[in-house]
Design a protein around this motif. Structure first.
Motif: not given
Length: 194
Positions: A123-137
């Motif tokens: 399933a093609y999931l659209t994800v909404v995230v909140k970054p908690l670190v300075d750099k996220l890959f």
């Protein structure tokens, strides 16, 4: 003439103080999170990785690309040292939705593992995230596509703050005040000589 020069100097000082106080009000206290997004749905990694900057506390929407030849496995998350990111420590999942817009059910349509949000049944999931670190890959994960990051540091991370502006404004206004003082002294000498 003394009153006129005094009035002029008072106005210059008022103007100088108001400008510098306005220049110091800036988004300089805002913390920005830098995210690199690797698109792999073309069968190749994006070159370079897409660089996104969000303010601390803002959400990031990740929508996968479409690829009929590859199965969508989900999303991979890494920290700056390229270790798997931990949900709740490095990023927070706000919402996961299915292609039709319905909210995906954890355990039924997706699972969360260390460094991954795994899509069930492709399933093609659209994800909404909140970054908690300075750099996220972050990387799309399509079956059979190797995940690598090509990062370019040629872009500016965040909008300029008012700090640089305030120093230049203070320097210019100091010169104006100095010039006004010189005018006042020369006017006073001229008045005494007459």
């Amino acid at each position: 003439m003394k009153k006129l020069v005094s009035l002029f100097l008072a106005l210059v000082l008022i103007f100088a103080l108001s400008i510098t106080s306005m220049a110091l009000v800036s988004p300089g206290g805002t913390v920005y999170r830098e995210i690199y997004i690797n698109r792999t749905h073309t069968g190749e990694n994006s070159n370079p990785a897409e660089r996104v900057v969000v303010a601390d506390g803002e959400d990031l929407v990740l929508a996968p690309g479409q690829n009929k030849d590859k199965t969508f496995n989900g999303w991979n998350f890494y920290t700056e040292d390229m270790k798997p990111a931990v949900e709740g420590k490095d990023y927070e999942i706000v919402k996961v939705t299915l292609p039709n817009g319905d909210e995906a059910v954890k355990g039924k349509e997706y699972t969360v593992k260390v460094g991954k949000i795994v899509a069930k049944n492709g399933a093609y999931l659209t994800v909404v995230v909140k970054p908690l670190v300075d750099k996220l890959f972050v990387s799309e994960n399509f079956k059979g596509v190797k995940i690598e990051f090509n990062i370019s540091d040629s872009e500016t991370l965040s909008p300029a703050t008012g700090e640089e502006l305030s120093y230049s404004v203070i320097a210019v206004l100091s010169l104006v005040i100095l010039a006004a003082g010189a005018v006042a002294v020369s006017t006073k000498k001229t008045a005494v000589e007459k």
